[in-house]
Design a protein around this motif. Structure first.
Motif: not given
Ligand code: SF4
Length: 309
Positions: A248-253
């Motif tokens: 949720k916090e780092s959706p690009d990973k």
């Protein structure tokens, strides 16, 4: 008779009650997604302790395990602290009981008792300073060099801190059953599948799992690592609820759990229904006898103030 509510209805009712009762919902990183999504704040034990100490709310609904709700009450005795599911204890905390620690202290007179926040109020009351996985190494490193140290209750976190600080510690033989389910063989398999991924592990993991990691981090530390790293894939060795929070916090990973078996059933007892019931009925109220509360507050406050023994 109570009307049936769907998820949206329950969330709406929780929001009404939260505002009517001036309540705050504090939720641990390992909780179910639906419980993370209604929280005022989601965090690790240290972050939640700080929030509990500072909140101006009248009611704290604690979506974590019992020792966390106890810590909130210890720090904020003027608040009503509610635990939606009373059964949500921590098996690791249950592995250290106050009478056993009293006997242990007698065998090691003069030792400084460093106690992981994952412990009962009674055990904290017998301790010199508390730590969380976010600050354990730093706090142990700051203790007088000539003193003996007893570390309670997690032997894996204790052994990791011992390795990082070089301090000789007497380790209580407790452990987290959920993190013990994560095996080095599983992690090696994941590393072979995702050779470019970074590996982060929680220090409650077995030493041979920690040895394979790029970093051993608290759940709060994992979130920070995920934000800052250039890696696109990250293998995560901790309770699987963390994957939701990280994604949720780092959706690009891409976050890859080492083991789908690493589920803490105690952390999964709170749901929208239980949170709503808790606010409607003001249950289950967590309180601690004042004598124990006052004694337990000292090592927690010492930790929060960054004081040394
Ligand atoms: S994950 Fe482990 S340490 Fe955390 S509450 Fe569950 S049993 Fe306790």
């Amino acid at each position: 008779m109570r009307t049936f509510l769907d998820s949206d209805g329950m969330v709406a009712r929780i929001n009404e009650l939260r505002s009517e009762k001036n309540a705050v919902i504090l939720t641990h990183n390992y909780q179910l997604a639906e419980v993370q999504d209604i929280a005022d704040f989601v965090g690790d034990s240290l972050e939640l302790s700080i929030k509990a100490a500072r909140t101006t709310a009248d009611v704290i609904v604690f979506c974590g395990v019992r020792f966390m709700a106890e810590t909130a009450y210890i720090l904020s005795p003027d608040k009503t602290v509610l635990l939606p599911s009373l059964e949500s204890g921590c098996p690791m905390a249950d592995m250290a009981e106050a009478p056993d620690l009293e006997r242990f202290k007698k065998k090691h007179p003069g030792a400084i008792v460093v106690t992981y926040i994952n412990s009962s109020a009674e055990v904290k009351a017998l301790s010199d300073i508390c730590v969380t996985s976010a600050n354990a190494a730093e706090i142990v490193a700051s203790l007088p060099k000539d003193g003996k140290i007893i570390f309670v209750p997690d032997m894996n976190l204790g052994s990791y801190v011992q390795k990082v600080t070089g301090r000789d510690m007497i380790l209580w033989q407790g452990f987290c059953p959920t993190h013990m389910r994560i095996r080095a063989e599983d992690l090696k398999r994941r590393i072979a599948e995702f050779p470019d991924a970074k590996v982060i592990v929680h220090p409650e993991s077995r030493p041979d799992v920690i040895n394979l990691a790029d970093e051993a981090l608290s759940t709060g530390g994992m979130l920070k690592f995920a934000r800052l790293t250039d890696a696109r894939q990250i293998i995560v060795a901790t309770e699987v609820g963390m994957i939701y929070r990280l994604s949720k916090e780092s959706p690009d990973k891409q976050f890859i759990p080492v083991s789908e078996q690493a589920v803490c059933p105690n952390m999964k007892m709170h749901r929208l229904e239980t949170v709503l019931h808790s606010l409607e009925t003001m249950t289950h109220n967590i309180e601690i006898p004042e004598e124990i509360r006052v004694a337990a507050a000292k090592p927690i406050t010492k930790m929060l103030q960054g004081l040394q023994s």
